[in-house]
Structure formats: C-alpha cells, structure tokens
Enzyme design. Structure first.
Site: not given
Length: 433
Positions: A106-107
């Site tokens: 997700f980063k």
C-alpha cells in the site's frame, strides 16, 4: 497553505519546507493549518469517477494552493497507474487490495507521490541534491526505494532492522543500487526510526547535506494515502453499500489510518474506523485507558506493524485536540497474537478461499469481531501475501505463487551497509558521503 508542528514550538512552514524538512525543528510532525471539506456534489458523483479523477480532486484540496494544477494532476496520474479493487471475502466484508503497485504494498502510492512532489520542488527552486532518510519495518523501505529509484537529484538511505524483515521485502530495497543505499541496523525498527529522527536534529549533519524523510512522518508520504479511502467509498457506493461503511486498518506507525481520518474530516462518509494491532498493542491500550505508554516493539508475524512508539499518534492527538473520548468514539481497536493471526489466516482460507497476509488477517479478524448489524466492513489488505511467502506457506500448508515482479527482485545481489544502532556511527557514515 501553512503547516504547523504538533509540538507547537516551531515556526509555520510552507508545503515545500514541510516536505523537504520532513520533521519540524522542534521534533514535531507537520500538520496543515486547515483541512478543506469537499463538496456534496463530489460525493454524489464519486462513483462515476475513475480512481485518478477522484484522487486529483482530493490532491487539489490538500496541495492545490502550493502546486500548479497541471503539475499536481500529472503527479497524481503518474502515481496511480494501477487500481485498488475491493474484493468480497464474505457477506458484508470486503478486502481493499492495496497491493497492485510496483512493490505490491500500500505504501507505493505515498512513496511515488512524494518522490514526484519533491522532484517538482527541486526543479522549481533549483535545489542541489536532497537526501531522503527512511526507516522501515518492511514495506516502507521497498516502496520508497522503488518510488525514488532513478529520480534525479535525490539519494535515498533505507534503514532496516537486521533479520527482522522478510527475504522478499529485503530484496526489494537491497538489490537496487543507483541512488538507493540500504543500511542494515543491528537493532529493531524503533532503533532505525530513532536514528532518522536524531539525524534531522543534528546541526552538523544538516549543514553537511540536505536531509528529509520518506516515512509517514512526512506530510507528502501519508496524505496521499487518503486516496485509498475515497476509492473504497466509491466502490462500495457502486455496490449499493456506501451507507454505514466501517474501515479497518492494520496499523503500525499509524500514518495510513491518519490519512483516513483526514478523509473523514473532508466529508468522506465513513461511519467509524477500527485500528487493528498485532501484539504491539500500544494504541489499543490507549483506547482502553486513556494513557499512552510506548514500549519497545516485539517481533511478530505481522512484522510491518512491529512498532512500539507510533510516530503518527501525535497527529491523531492533535487532530482530536487531545480528547480521548472523541478519539475512542471514532476509532475502536483490536489486538491479536501470532497464534490468533495464524488461526485467522487458516480459517479464512478454508471457508472463503481468500489468502490473507498476516497484516490483512488482523484487519479481517477485527471486522469479524467488531462489525455491527447493518454495517459494511472494508479492511485494507496492505501487501501481497507472497511478500511473506515463508510464513504464509507454512501456516496454510500451501505454495503461494510469487508474482513475476517480486521474483525479479530476488535475483539481484544484496547491497547493504552494516550499521550499529549508535547514532555516532550513523552520523560518521553520513558525514563521509
């Protein structure tokens, strides 16, 4: 837009200053002076928009006063070259799969967005090289390293705890070379984070080189993660399930859930949030007692959440003006042991066929435990299970397929610098650069 420090002892900063500095001079975290509400018409039409279109609207509310509109839209569209689908796991529980970016975590969005925004300021102001320091417990390092790889004018130093990230995660930032330097710290994540924060406060180092951070302490890293929450709502609205939406966030340093709380302040109709912890239960205990008592992190199956003193807690406290009652009214908590995480992974796979990674398992189980009648739950599946292949295979007695892009990382040669957890050693290393 001006940015103030959560510690309240630093001068107001511009967006550029906040992004380039990362941490305020008083060691506080930067916060925007105001959070703009989005129009009702935006939310009425959001389910008809692409991910990129809705994200451009949100980005304009965050950064539009400081970045030219076309440049900002270009940054957003370059960042979001992939989608984050919501997958039905069981009745009224959906997984928002945030692992479709370059490093399958997700980063990727926050890292790529920050890289492009920082490059925008470097070119605009004619700055010399900026050096990015980032501490990682797993996914941050790979996302930042790949988001900044080859970006002119920026060098990245990734600090990670020796022996405490998965082999695949490690390969994603130690095999790149070029403008990426991996530093293997003999300690835990909190030691890595302490080294980064100490570097920002050291006058001699800052006179020697331009330093900033790409951890979620940086406003340009955590704010773009709000895009995910708007996309989650749009997808639930398309399914007729936008009302009474509860979002559960596997939480470590709390940057991701803080971005969601910003989205709610902008008008996003999320009923409430759940912060799911592993055995590092500092925030969970705060919700119960009203006392924030950080402690050394312990190693768990969900290693990217192994944080004993989450930096973004300061932002949550600031957002709610320190009111425990208000925080606990909008955020509930859950905490799970390794044994419980493993059991959840097995149970979910056996009954639904869905393969959870250890972090997503915390989010899924928290919804199972805390979702109320009539609510729709969305948990953030923050990383592809193949990033934790050894753990997942062992727990499920399976053979999780490694996506091709991950397999390519593992073919590379490890390039890392061994480092003690002493700041004097880290400082000497940076001064030699």
């Amino acid at each position: 837009m001006k940015y103030y420090s959560t510690n309240g002892k630093a001068p107001l900063a511009t967006l550029e200053e906040a992004v380039v500095r990362g941490l305020a001079p008083d060691r506080g975290l930067y916060m925007p002076e105001r959070i703009k509400s989005l129009s009702g018409s935006f939310f009425e039409e959001i389910d008809k928009m692409s991910f990129q279109e809705m994200a451009c609207h949100v980005a304009q509310a965050f950064f539009g006063e400081d970045v030219e509109e076309k440049a900002l839209n270009d940054i957003v569209c370059d960042t979001l070259a992939f989608d984050t689908p919501a997958v039905k796991v069981e009745e009224n529980i959906y997984s928002l799969e945030l692992f479709h970016g370059p490093t399958l975590a997700f980063k990727d969005v926050g890292a790529r967005f920050m890289a492009r925004l920082l490059q925008y300021f470097i070119r605009k102001e004619g700055k010399k090289q900026v050096n990015v320091l980032v501490a990682t417990s797993g996914d941050t390092g790979s996302a930042v390293a790949n988001g900044f790889l080859g970006v002119e004018g920026i060098h990245v130093y990734v600090l990670y705890p020796k022996g405490k990230v998965s082999n695949i995660q490690e390969s994603q930032f130690t095999t790149l070379g070029k403008n990426i330097t991996a530093i293997e710290v003999d300690g835990v994540f909190d030691d890595c984070q302490a080294l980064v924060k100490s570097a920002f406060m050291d006058g001699e180092l800052n006179a020697h080189m331009n330093l900033t951070s790409a951890n979620s302490i940086n406003v340009a890293r955590f704010l773009p993660q709000a895009f995910y929450y708007f996309n989650a709502y749009a997808q639930m609205k398309r399914l007729g399930k936008g009302d009474n939406m509860v979002i559960c966030v596997p939480s470590g340093n709390f940057g991701n859930i803080t971005a969601g709380l910003f989205g709610k302040r902008m008008g996003l109709p999320v009923k409430r949030f759940i912060a799911a912890n592993n055995a590092n239960d500092i925030f969970y205990n705060y919700l119960q007692s009203g006392k924030y008592e950080p402690k050394p992190s312990i190693q768990t199956l969900a290693n990217a959440m192994d944080v004993g003193d989450p930096s973004n807690f300061a932002r949550i406290i600031d957002l709610y003006k320190g009111c425990h009652a208000d925080i606990s009214a909008e955020i509930s908590g859950a905490t799970y042991s390794d044994e419980q995480i493993a059991q959840t992974m097995r149970q979910c796979h056996a009954t639904t066929g869905y393969v959870l990674d250890p972090h997503g398992a915390c989010g899924y189980q928290a919804l199972k435990d805390l979702l109320h009648e009539g609510e729709t739950g969305v948990f953030l599946e923050t990383a592809h299970p193949a990033k934790f292949k050894e753990k997942v295979d062992s727990i499920l007695q399976a053979d999780v397929q490694i996506p091709e892009r991950l397999a390519e990382f593992m073919k590379g040669k490890k390039l890392s610098v061994p480092m003690s957890a002493q700041f004097s050693d880290f400082k000497e290393f940076l001064l030699s650069r």
